[in-house]
Design a protein around this motif. Sequence first.
Motif, PDB file in Angstrom:
ATOM      1  N   ALA A 188       6.784   9.310  -1.222  1.00 24.61           N
ATOM      2  CA  ALA A 188       5.739   8.377  -0.819  1.00 24.61           C
ATOM      3  C   ALA A 188       6.177   7.586   0.398  1.00 24.61           C
ATOM      4  O   ALA A 188       7.363   7.494   0.728  1.00 24.61           O
ATOM      5  N   SER A 189       5.186   7.002   1.072  1.00 22.26           N
ATOM      6  CA  SER A 189       5.411   6.002   2.104  1.00 22.26           C
ATOM      7  C   SER A 189       4.767   4.710   1.634  1.00 22.26           C
ATOM      8  O   SER A 189       3.698   4.733   0.999  1.00 22.26           O
ATOM      9  N   VAL A 190       5.425   3.595   1.936  1.00 18.15           N
ATOM     10  CA  VAL A 190       4.954   2.303   1.429  1.00 18.15           C
ATOM     11  C   VAL A 190       4.939   1.297   2.569  1.00 18.15           C
ATOM     12  O   VAL A 190       5.891   1.232   3.370  1.00 18.15           O
ATOM     13  N   GLY A 191       3.862   0.524   2.634  1.00 22.72           N
ATOM     14  CA  GLY A 191       3.777  -0.595   3.567  1.00 22.72           C
ATOM     15  C   GLY A 191       3.689  -1.892   2.790  1.00 22.72           C
ATOM     16  O   GLY A 191       2.969  -1.975   1.787  1.00 22.72           O
ATOM     17  N   MET A 237       0.863  -1.178   0.000  1.00 21.90           N
ATOM     18  CA  MET A 237       0.000   0.000   0.000  1.00 21.90           C
ATOM     19  C   MET A 237       0.902   1.231   0.000  1.00 21.90           C
ATOM     20  O   MET A 237       1.846   1.319   0.777  1.00 21.90           O
ATOM     21  N   LEU A 238       0.605   2.151  -0.897  1.00 23.18           N
ATOM     22  CA  LEU A 238       1.428   3.345  -1.100  1.00 23.18           C
ATOM     23  C   LEU A 238       0.586   4.584  -0.878  1.00 23.18           C
ATOM     24  O   LEU A 238      -0.561   4.656  -1.345  1.00 23.18           O
ATOM     25  N   ILE A 275      -3.984  -7.335   2.926  1.00 25.01           N
ATOM     26  CA  ILE A 275      -4.192  -5.895   2.729  1.00 25.01           C
ATOM     27  C   ILE A 275      -4.175  -5.166   4.066  1.00 25.01           C
ATOM     28  O   ILE A 275      -3.605  -4.075   4.196  1.00 25.01           O
ATOM     29  N   ARG A 276      -4.785  -5.745   5.099  1.00 24.30           N
ATOM     30  CA  ARG A 276      -4.752  -5.121   6.426  1.00 24.30           C
ATOM     31  C   ARG A 276      -3.315  -4.984   6.921  1.00 24.30           C
ATOM     32  O   ARG A 276      -2.935  -3.969   7.498  1.00 24.30           O
ATOM     33  N   HIS A 277      -2.525  -6.005   6.681  1.00 27.25           N
ATOM     34  CA  HIS A 277      -1.143  -5.963   7.156  1.00 27.25           C
ATOM     35  C   HIS A 277      -0.318  -4.959   6.363  1.00 27.25           C
ATOM     36  O   HIS A 277       0.554  -4.279   6.935  1.00 27.25           O
ATOM     37  N   ALA A 278      -0.566  -4.850   5.060  1.00 28.05           N
ATOM     38  CA  ALA A 278       0.123  -3.825   4.276  1.00 28.05           C
ATOM     39  C   ALA A 278      -0.270  -2.436   4.768  1.00 28.05           C
ATOM     40  O   ALA A 278       0.575  -1.526   4.836  1.00 28.05           O
ATOM     41  N   ASP A 279      -1.533  -2.259   5.131  1.00 29.82           N
ATOM     42  CA  ASP A 279      -2.000  -0.977   5.657  1.00 29.82           C
ATOM     43  C   ASP A 279      -1.338  -0.678   7.000  1.00 29.82           C
ATOM     44  O   ASP A 279      -0.931   0.459   7.275  1.00 29.82           O
ATOM     45  N   TRP A 280      -1.213  -1.697   7.837  1.00 28.29           N
ATOM     46  CA  TRP A 280      -0.529  -1.525   9.127  1.00 28.29           C
ATOM     47  C   TRP A 280       0.914  -1.103   8.899  1.00 28.29           C
ATOM     48  O   TRP A 280       1.435  -0.195   9.575  1.00 28.29           O
ATOM     49  N   ALA A 281       1.589  -1.749   7.964  1.00 27.69           N
ATOM     50  CA  ALA A 281       2.982  -1.413   7.677  1.00 27.69           C
ATOM     51  C   ALA A 281       3.099   0.010   7.123  1.00 27.69           C
ATOM     52  O   ALA A 281       4.051   0.736   7.441  1.00 27.69           O
ATOM     53  N   LEU A 282       2.129   0.424   6.299  1.00 24.97           N
ATOM     54  CA  LEU A 282       2.136   1.795   5.784  1.00 24.97           C
ATOM     55  C   LEU A 282       2.000   2.795   6.924  1.00 24.97           C
ATOM     56  O   LEU A 282       2.694   3.827   6.953  1.00 24.97           O
ATOM     57  N   TYR A 283       1.120   2.509   7.853  1.00 22.17           N
ATOM     58  CA  TYR A 283       0.940   3.400   9.006  1.00 22.17           C
ATOM     59  C   TYR A 283       2.256   3.544   9.777  1.00 22.17           C
ATOM     60  O   TYR A 283       2.652   4.648  10.169  1.00 22.17           O
ATOM     61  N   ARG A 284       2.956   2.447   9.972  1.00 20.41           N
ATOM     62  CA  ARG A 284       4.240   2.512  10.672  1.00 20.41           C
ATOM     63  C   ARG A 284       5.273   3.282   9.854  1.00 20.41           C
ATOM     64  O   ARG A 284       6.095   4.030  10.414  1.00 20.41           O
ATOM     65  N   GLU A 332      -3.942   7.260  -2.346  1.00 16.48           N
ATOM     66  CA  GLU A 332      -3.572   5.939  -1.863  1.00 16.48           C
ATOM     67  C   GLU A 332      -3.686   4.910  -2.979  1.00 16.48           C
ATOM     68  O   GLU A 332      -4.648   4.921  -3.759  1.00 16.48           O
ATOM     69  N   PHE A 333      -2.715   3.998  -3.017  1.00 22.98           N
ATOM     70  CA  PHE A 333      -2.661   2.980  -4.063  1.00 22.98           C
ATOM     71  C   PHE A 333      -2.374   1.625  -3.423  1.00 22.98           C
ATOM     72  O   PHE A 333      -1.646   1.525  -2.432  1.00 22.98           O
ATOM     73  N   LEU A 334      -2.957   0.596  -3.997  1.00 23.82           N
ATOM     74  CA  LEU A 334      -2.652  -0.792  -3.651  1.00 23.82           C
ATOM     75  C   LEU A 334      -1.893  -1.412  -4.815  1.00 23.82           C
ATOM     76  O   LEU A 334      -2.191  -1.122  -5.977  1.00 23.82           O
ATOM     77  N   PHE A 335      -0.943  -2.291  -4.517  1.00 29.04           N
ATOM     78  CA  PHE A 335      -0.262  -2.960  -5.614  1.00 29.04           C
ATOM     79  C   PHE A 335       0.158  -4.355  -5.188  1.00 29.04           C
ATOM     80  O   PHE A 335       0.245  -4.681  -3.995  1.00 29.04           O
ATOM     81  N   VAL A 336       0.390  -5.189  -6.193  1.00 32.25           N
ATOM     82  CA  VAL A 336       0.903  -6.540  -5.999  1.00 32.25           C
ATOM     83  C   VAL A 336       2.114  -6.705  -6.898  1.00 32.25           C
ATOM     84  O   VAL A 336       2.086  -6.322  -8.065  1.00 32.25           O
ATOM     85  N   LEU A 337       3.177  -7.264  -6.350  1.00 26.97           N
ATOM     86  CA  LEU A 337       4.367  -7.598  -7.116  1.00 26.97           C
ATOM     87  C   LEU A 337       4.492  -9.117  -7.133  1.00 26.97           C
ATOM     88  O   LEU A 337       4.540  -9.758  -6.076  1.00 26.97           O
ATOM     89  N   GLY A 338       4.512  -9.707  -8.321  1.00 29.27           N
ATOM     90  CA  GLY A 338       4.587 -11.157  -8.456  1.00 29.27           C
ATOM     91  C   GLY A 338       5.817 -11.589  -9.220  1.00 29.27           C
ATOM     92  O   GLY A 338       6.506 -10.788  -9.861  1.00 29.27           O
ATOM     93  N   GLY A 339       6.106 -12.889  -9.151  1.00 34.69           N
ATOM     94  CA  GLY A 339       7.186 -13.456  -9.946  1.00 34.69           C
ATOM     95  C   GLY A 339       8.557 -13.403  -9.313  1.00 34.69           C
ATOM     96  O   GLY A 339       9.528 -13.875  -9.917  1.00 34.69           O
ATOM     97  N   PHE A 340       8.680 -12.852  -8.115  1.00 34.24           N
ATOM     98  CA  PHE A 340       9.989 -12.761  -7.467  1.00 34.24           C
ATOM     99  C   PHE A 340      10.246 -14.011  -6.620  1.00 34.24           C
ATOM    100  O   PHE A 340       9.318 -14.606  -6.068  1.00 34.24           O
ATOM    101  N   THR A 341      11.516 -14.350  -6.511  1.00 32.10           N
ATOM    102  CA  THR A 341      11.903 -15.481  -5.665  1.00 32.10           C
ATOM    103  C   THR A 341      12.805 -15.055  -4.518  1.00 32.10           C
ATOM    104  O   THR A 341      13.076 -15.853  -3.624  1.00 32.10           O
ATOM    105  N   GLN A 342      13.275 -13.801  -4.551  1.00 30.76           N
ATOM    106  CA  GLN A 342      14.178 -13.321  -3.512  1.00 30.76           C
ATOM    107  C   GLN A 342      13.752 -11.932  -3.041  1.00 30.76           C
ATOM    108  O   GLN A 342      13.345 -11.089  -3.849  1.00 30.76           O
TER     109      GLN A 342
END
Length: 659
Positions: free
Chosen positions: A255-258, A168-169, A273-282, A214-224
């Motif tokens: 920007a701030s990103v969680g 979440m950005l 999504i809740r956890h990404a929002d929590w991380a953004l708040y922090r 505010e934006f939501l995003f998903v990053l896929g395909g990574f292994t590391q």
Amino acid sequence: MDTDARLRALFYTVLQPPDLVLAAADEATLVQQFLQHILGQGVFHAAAVWHQRQPMRQEGAPQPESVVLVSTIRRGGQRWGTLRIWMNAAASADSAVQDLVRWAGAVLGQSFDLWDTRHHLEEEAVRQRYRASHDDLTGLENRAAFLAALPAMLTQAHQDQTLLVVGMLDLDDFKPVNDTHGHGAGDQLLRDWSHRLLTWMHGPHRVARIGGDEFLFVLGGFTQFAAVETFLQDCLTDLTEPVVLPDGESVCVHASVGLTVAPEDGSDPDGLIRHADWALYRSKETKAHRDRVWTWYQPPAAPSRFHAAIPQHLRVHYQPIVDGQTGTVQSLEALVRLQDGARLLSPIQFLPQLSPQELETLTFGVLDHVLRDIQQLDVWGHTPQPLSVALNLEPSMLSPACIDHIGEQVRQARVQPDRITLELLETSDFLSRDLAKSQLQILKARQFQLALDDVGSAYSSLLRIKELPIDTFKLDQAFVRHIPDDPDDLLFVISIQTLARGFQAHFVAEGVETLEILDALQVLGVDRIQGYVFAKPMPLTELLHWLQAFTPQPAGTQPRSLLGAYAAHLAYQFLDRVLPRATGSHGRAEACPLTHYLRDRGFMQTDLAREHDHYHAHWESVTRDAQASAPMKGALLAGMRELAPAAGMHTNAVAHAKP
């Protein structure tokens, strides 16, 4: 051609077009099939449709002895083209056949209209489907589309054994751009950022705008993880490049990103999504000293030492909030304490150590106590009106689940929601986010009262405050307690009170500890007052005795203290500056309430009286220029401090009102 054949051909022609329209993929197919149906009766040699004097489609070949009959095609009420039918010369003279050809042209025109309508409806359906899943301003997906796609992406990542990062950005500097350059510039900034996000987040990635900045995003395909952070660093570096606004000015926005990541975070899509929002708040909480703009979600730490004590040793004390003019008790504030052996801990001693889950448990426990105590107060029945109760709510808790839980607690207790005021700290960065507005509006729709606590302790955009459905402004008590040492802080009180009234909200001054401060605030007409001058926070049993013994003391018509008189002087000056006609005295000293106070108490020969006269003379001569009068004000305050002991003004004395 016999009559039956003509009727059959007419019947066939008239009934077929709706089916043709439903089956035809385009206009050319529609015309081809229509002409083939006409020739299918074996009556006509050939048929063609012309548009703008050019043949569009022809079926069959005219015979040497054929003649052509022509019928106008009207589309959308306008002449569009012609239908041409070839047949033998003898039959063409028959009026029934000529009518049939005219009707065929009319039917084809109706078919075109029907096809156009179907086409427009299909296009509108496509547009509506797009709008239902995309943001109008930026063209990005919206929250609904993002949430619908996330389960499948989570499943795919599990099958591929790859990481799925949910983020979440939130833009840090969007509000100043919007406030300074206008909403058009803010919209341009959002569109530019969205375009840049799309250049990075495509393929296995996905991005959505969920509201405001505010934006939501998903990053896929990574292994590391290292690859994820490298990608984020490159992406955010590009995003923070200058944006050119419509007025030609360039701005850089950060920007701030969680972030959270599956499968390490084994939550369902909503939990991710809740956890990404929590991380953004922090992330936003620590942006003043963070070394990178993103924060990863951290599972709850081990329970604090207070974990077990919260349910069993929770204590709730109450402090009255009094009407500043009538002196009657209007409401109560619930203040939490925690019993730790023989000690009763104040919030500052245990709140910082609580995890988010423990803080939630504590809040629900306080509300449960409050609801039971409201019921007991109502049964007791010795209050002039049913009292409402305010309690603190950590803004980061404002999730739909938390709001539902609070609503259910109040419903089960059969207490009217408007008797519960939820106080939120102005210092919370959560209130600057668009999510806050929607969550607070849900609480308002459920009839809860909302208060903004510690106003003045942090910067808040007035435009942002205006958007929040706040019922009460509570002034930070640090301003109130220091009024005797810096009486000009009363000007800040006047300003915030004016702001609250402009928003049609109540205004509460808390931290009132002396009779002089009480007098000054009453002179200014402050709505509601809270502090040790009336009572300390106390358990319910003590509160019941206090309420029974308490005698309301209405505000006086004249200042009772030197500080009160100075408050009246400031209010008079303020009114004379913003509405000079309202005072009707042009700022003269003899009309100022401070002059009346000094005269009534025999202080007209003091330095304060002389400086006060000089101040008003200067005030009139510089046409109410507060900045130009600053040196005179310094002398006035010096005279006031000198007279304070004789006037009985004790800046450090705490006056506890005993019942």
